[in-house]
Motif scaffolding. Structure first.
Motif, PDB file in Angstrom:
ATOM      1  N   ARG A 335      69.196   4.152  30.623  1.00  0.00           N
ATOM      2  CA  ARG A 335      68.034   3.367  30.220  1.00  0.00           C
ATOM      3  C   ARG A 335      67.288   2.814  31.433  1.00  0.00           C
ATOM      4  N   MET A 336      68.018   2.476  32.479  1.00  0.00           N
ATOM      5  CA  MET A 336      67.367   2.032  33.711  1.00  0.00           C
ATOM      6  C   MET A 336      66.454   3.139  34.233  1.00  0.00           C
ATOM      7  N   ALA A 337      66.954   4.362  34.210  1.00  0.00           N
ATOM      8  CA  ALA A 337      66.162   5.489  34.709  1.00  0.00           C
ATOM      9  C   ALA A 337      64.977   5.777  33.788  1.00  0.00           C
ATOM     10  N   GLN A 338      65.204   5.711  32.482  1.00  0.00           N
ATOM     11  CA  GLN A 338      64.146   6.030  31.521  1.00  0.00           C
ATOM     12  C   GLN A 338      63.009   5.014  31.547  1.00  0.00           C
ATOM     13  N   THR A 339      63.350   3.750  31.700  1.00  0.00           N
ATOM     14  CA  THR A 339      62.356   2.682  31.590  1.00  0.00           C
ATOM     15  C   THR A 339      61.793   2.237  32.933  1.00  0.00           C
ATOM     16  N   GLY A 340      62.470   2.586  34.038  1.00  0.00           N
ATOM     17  CA  GLY A 340      62.070   2.061  35.337  1.00  0.00           C
ATOM     18  C   GLY A 340      62.324   0.569  35.469  1.00  0.00           C
ATOM     19  N   ALA A 341      63.250   0.040  34.659  1.00  0.00           N
ATOM     20  CA  ALA A 341      63.549  -1.393  34.682  1.00  0.00           C
ATOM     21  C   ALA A 341      63.987  -1.815  36.078  1.00  0.00           C
ATOM     22  N   VAL A 342      63.582  -3.020  36.465  1.00  0.00           N
ATOM     23  CA  VAL A 342      63.925  -3.514  37.796  1.00  0.00           C
ATOM     24  C   VAL A 342      65.348  -4.043  37.844  1.00  0.00           C
ATOM     25  N   PHE A 343      65.886  -4.443  36.673  1.00  0.00           N
ATOM     26  CA  PHE A 343      67.207  -5.068  36.635  1.00  0.00           C
ATOM     27  C   PHE A 343      67.772  -4.910  35.233  1.00  0.00           C
ATOM     28  N   GLY A 344      69.091  -4.949  35.123  1.00  0.00           N
ATOM     29  CA  GLY A 344      69.759  -4.943  33.831  1.00  0.00           C
ATOM     30  C   GLY A 344      70.995  -5.802  33.879  1.00  0.00           C
ATOM     31  N   GLY A 345      71.281  -6.510  32.791  1.00  0.00           N
ATOM     32  CA  GLY A 345      72.445  -7.375  32.747  1.00  0.00           C
ATOM     33  C   GLY A 345      73.239  -7.184  31.473  1.00  0.00           C
ATOM     34  N   GLU A 346      74.585  -7.260  31.609  1.00  0.00           N
ATOM     35  CA  GLU A 346      75.475  -7.170  30.460  1.00  0.00           C
ATOM     36  C   GLU A 346      76.323  -8.434  30.360  1.00  0.00           C
ATOM     37  N   HIS A 347      76.817  -8.704  29.147  1.00  0.00           N
ATOM     38  CA  HIS A 347      77.668  -9.871  28.901  1.00  0.00           C
ATOM     39  C   HIS A 347      78.986  -9.783  29.658  1.00  0.00           C
ATOM     40  N   SER A 348      79.372  -8.577  30.056  1.00  0.00           N
ATOM     41  CA  SER A 348      80.655  -8.341  30.709  1.00  0.00           C
ATOM     42  C   SER A 348      80.580  -8.476  32.229  1.00  0.00           C
ATOM     43  N   ALA A 349      79.457  -8.970  32.744  1.00  0.00           N
ATOM     44  CA  ALA A 349      79.247  -9.185  34.181  1.00  0.00           C
ATOM     45  C   ALA A 349      79.012  -7.887  34.944  1.00  0.00           C
ATOM     46  N   HIS A 350      78.468  -6.891  34.269  1.00  0.00           N
ATOM     47  CA  HIS A 350      77.900  -5.724  34.959  1.00  0.00           C
ATOM     48  C   HIS A 350      76.411  -6.002  35.157  1.00  0.00           C
ATOM     49  N   TYR A 351      75.943  -5.821  36.387  1.00  0.00           N
ATOM     50  CA  TYR A 351      74.543  -6.090  36.726  1.00  0.00           C
ATOM     51  C   TYR A 351      73.973  -4.873  37.445  1.00  0.00           C
ATOM     52  N   TYR A 352      72.828  -4.381  36.966  1.00  0.00           N
ATOM     53  CA  TYR A 352      72.253  -3.109  37.398  1.00  0.00           C
ATOM     54  C   TYR A 352      70.932  -3.369  38.140  1.00  0.00           C
ATOM     55  N   PHE A 353      70.692  -2.602  39.197  1.00  0.00           N
ATOM     56  CA  PHE A 353      69.530  -2.835  40.038  1.00  0.00           C
ATOM     57  C   PHE A 353      68.778  -1.527  40.305  1.00  0.00           C
ATOM     58  N   ARG A 354      67.478  -1.571  40.096  1.00  0.00           N
ATOM     59  CA  ARG A 354      66.665  -0.394  40.401  1.00  0.00           C
ATOM     60  C   ARG A 354      66.779  -0.030  41.867  1.00  0.00           C
ATOM     61  N   ASP A 355      66.854  -1.037  42.737  1.00  0.00           N
ATOM     62  CA  ASP A 355      66.959  -0.779  44.163  1.00  0.00           C
ATOM     63  C   ASP A 355      68.350  -0.311  44.580  1.00  0.00           C
ATOM     64  N   PHE A 356      69.259  -0.220  43.618  1.00  0.00           N
ATOM     65  CA  PHE A 356      70.585   0.329  43.886  1.00  0.00           C
ATOM     66  C   PHE A 356      70.793   1.556  42.992  1.00  0.00           C
ATOM     67  N   TRP A 357      69.768   2.376  42.925  1.00  0.00           N
ATOM     68  CA  TRP A 357      69.796   3.630  42.164  1.00  0.00           C
ATOM     69  C   TRP A 357      70.072   3.405  40.678  1.00  0.00           C
ATOM     70  N   GLY A 358      69.746   2.225  40.176  1.00  0.00           N
ATOM     71  CA  GLY A 358      69.974   1.920  38.769  1.00  0.00           C
ATOM     72  C   GLY A 358      71.423   1.646  38.420  1.00  0.00           C
ATOM     73  N   ALA A 359      72.289   1.619  39.430  1.00  0.00           N
ATOM     74  CA  ALA A 359      73.718   1.420  39.192  1.00  0.00           C
ATOM     75  C   ALA A 359      74.079  -0.055  39.232  1.00  0.00           C
ATOM     76  N   ASP A 360      75.284  -0.368  38.763  1.00  0.00           N
ATOM     77  CA  ASP A 360      75.743  -1.746  38.728  1.00  0.00           C
ATOM     78  C   ASP A 360      76.404  -2.123  40.048  1.00  0.00           C
ATOM     79  N   ASN A 361      76.232  -3.397  40.394  1.00  0.00           N
ATOM     80  CA  ASN A 361      76.752  -3.881  41.672  1.00  0.00           C
ATOM     81  C   ASN A 361      76.995  -5.384  41.562  1.00  0.00           C
ATOM     82  N   GLY A 362      78.266  -5.757  41.396  1.00  0.00           N
ATOM     83  CA  GLY A 362      78.613  -7.165  41.284  1.00  0.00           C
ATOM     84  C   GLY A 362      78.367  -7.938  42.560  1.00  0.00           C
ATOM     85  N   MET A 363      78.573  -7.301  43.697  1.00  0.00           N
ATOM     86  CA  MET A 363      78.334  -7.970  44.974  1.00  0.00           C
ATOM     87  C   MET A 363      76.863  -8.324  45.128  1.00  0.00           C
ATOM     88  N   LEU A 364      75.980  -7.420  44.738  1.00  0.00           N
ATOM     89  CA  LEU A 364      74.547  -7.669  44.864  1.00  0.00           C
ATOM     90  C   LEU A 364      74.121  -8.810  43.933  1.00  0.00           C
TER      91      LEU A 364
END
Length: 477
Positions: A335-364
């Motif tokens: 969905r990050m790739a499809q929408t071009g979203a800048v960020f994504g968040g889940e209740h389980s503490a996964h956080y996704y970043f467009r500037d990190f190839w749409g992947a999740d990164n807890g450190m970021l």
């Protein structure tokens, strides 16, 4: 490489290939022969013959041997392996993105020591699920287990590569922490990969300049037997040591990473947990503001349907578009790739970043929180309170033998006083007047166990408790 067949082993793959990754008990359906077959199948499925494949692993005792077995299977099918060794899962995503290569990360994340598994990525850190290639990998691997892995005419090579310093420098380039006020931060790595990545990113271990952070380490020793507690901060019992240490050290906050360090949980100065939804709302505001300042007008942010109502409210108030999704990291990456979203968040503490190839990164995500918190003088509890206006139950699991029957009981009980949707499980939203307390509940089956997972949110604790108890009675009837 092996050309020997393993009769009857095909069925074991069904037990270990899950919706989004491979996960199982070492020696019980998951061994080096199976891993080698999965590697060959992965190379075939993603078309990596003649190209590169990143292979990394966590600190579990079985992980180095599994990574080596995967390299054998990949090389046999013609892929050149970039072996990045010990790493966090988001470090493997970094390598997949930086080198535009598919990747395999050996980890069982937060699971106990007896487990291991594989998180696959397509080139550019794109996710793979059962619906987008993992089922085909499973089936191809079954063929290789039945008939043996055959080598191509030109096998690949293996090159060792250390990406930790580049990973740390890249994250530092995305979030500038050099100007924040001095902060004392207790970090519980849970004997997982945060023990490697935190000193590199937030400290000087990778040769980067010192930051105004005093890190108090807990359980930084890499130990896949998890001698102190399970590396699963989602369970409150595993946060107790961090909460105590934050108070004892008079720290400004605490951070807890899971075993493969791709999720980060936060504790305030009082030792109280900050909800992942609050973190998601804070990070969303920062990312929206950043891209708006760069001239981007049409901004979207993803949140899954279990995050607090404050997350879409915060996104909308910032002038961006919230995109509600099902739960699941591979799905959200898509969905990050499809929408071009800048960020994504889940209740389980996964956080996704467009500037990190749409992947999740807890450190970021942790760095964004440190940047926001460190730019103002209030304690973290005050900042977090702004983004925690509602009452959340947290996820409550119930063993349920007949899930459809439980759904029927819920629908019958709430028909006429709630709306229903089935985007992911069953979401029940109360039909309430504007002056009445709002509430909603999501009831979602586990992918792997006979469990129903309940999440309830309401405008106040009493309303949440009342509906939580009503739903639990119906689920467990």
């Amino acid at each position: 490489m092996t050309d020997s067949a393993v009769p009857g082993a095909r069925g074991a793959l069904d037990a270990i290939v899950k919706a989004y990754d491979v996960r199982g008990i070492v020696g019980d359906g998951l061994d080096e022969t199976v891993v080698e077959a999965l590697a060959a199948a992965f190379v075939d499925e993603v078309g990596a013959a003649g190209g590169r494949v990143v292979v990394g692993h966590d600190m579990r005792d079985s992980s180095p041997g599994f990574a080596a077995a995967f390299a054998r299977g990949a090389v046999a099918r013609g892929a050149d392996v970039l072996a990045i060794g010990l790493c966090s899962t988001d470090e493997s995503y970094f390598a997949s993105g930086r080198y535009d290569a598919p990747a395999a990360m050996f980890t069982a994340s937060h699971n106990p020591a007896a487990y291991n598994g594989i998180k696959f990525s397509r080139a550019g850190a794109q996710g793979i699920s059962l619906d987008t290639g993992l089922a085909a990998i499973r089936d191809r691997a079954g063929d290789y287990l039945a008939d043996g892995v055959t080598a191509v005419g030109t096998p690949g090579t293996v090159t060792d590569l250390d990406v930790l310093a580049d990973y740390a420098a890249y994250l530092r380039s995305l979030v500038d922490l050099s100007g924040i006020r001095p902060l004392k931060v207790v970090v519980d790595a849970g004997n997982g990969m945060g023990g490697l990545t935190v000193p590199a990113v937030l400290g000087e271990a990778a040769g980067l300049p010192a930051l105004p952070l005093q890190i108090v380490p807990l359980y930084f020793e890499l130990d896949g037997t998890f001698p102190n507690h399970e590396a699963n901060p989602l369970e409150p019992a595993n946060l107790v040591d961090l909460q105590r240490a934050v108070v004892e050290h008079g720290a400004d906050l605490g951070l807890a990473f899971d075993g493969d360090a791709d999720r980060c949980f936060v504790v305030d100065e009082r030792g109280e947990a900050v909800t992942p939804s609050a973190v998601a709302a804070i990070v969303a505001l920062r990312e929206i503001a950043r891209v708006r300042a760069a001239g981007e007008a049409d901004v979207s942010v993803i949140h899954n349907l279990i995050t607090s109502r404050i997350v879409p409210e915060t996104i909308e108030q910032a002038g961006a578009t919230p995109v509600r999704t099902r739960v699941g990291h591979s799905l959200i990456k898509d969905r990050m790739a499809q929408t071009g979203a800048v960020f994504g968040g889940e209740h389980s503490a996964h956080y996704y970043f467009r500037d990190f190839w749409g992947a999740d990164n807890g450190m970021l995500a942790a760095m964004h929180l440190l940047a926001e918190f460190g730019s103002q003088d209030a304690p973290l509890s005050t900042l977090a309170q702004r983004f925690t206006p509602y009452a959340l139950s947290g996820e409550i699991n119930s063993t349920v033998a007949d899930i459809p029957a439980a759904y029927t009981r819920i629908v019958e009980a709430f028909t006429g006083r709630a709306d229903f949707d089935e985007l992911d499980g069953l979401t029940v939203t109360g039909i309430t007047a504007e002056s009445e307390p709002f509430w909603w509940a999501n009831i979602r089956p586990s992918n792997t166990e006979p469990l129903l997972r309940l999440n309830v949110e309401a405008s106040d604790p009493a309303t949440m408790t009342r509906y939580r108890d009503e739903f639990l009675a119906l689920i467990r009837a």
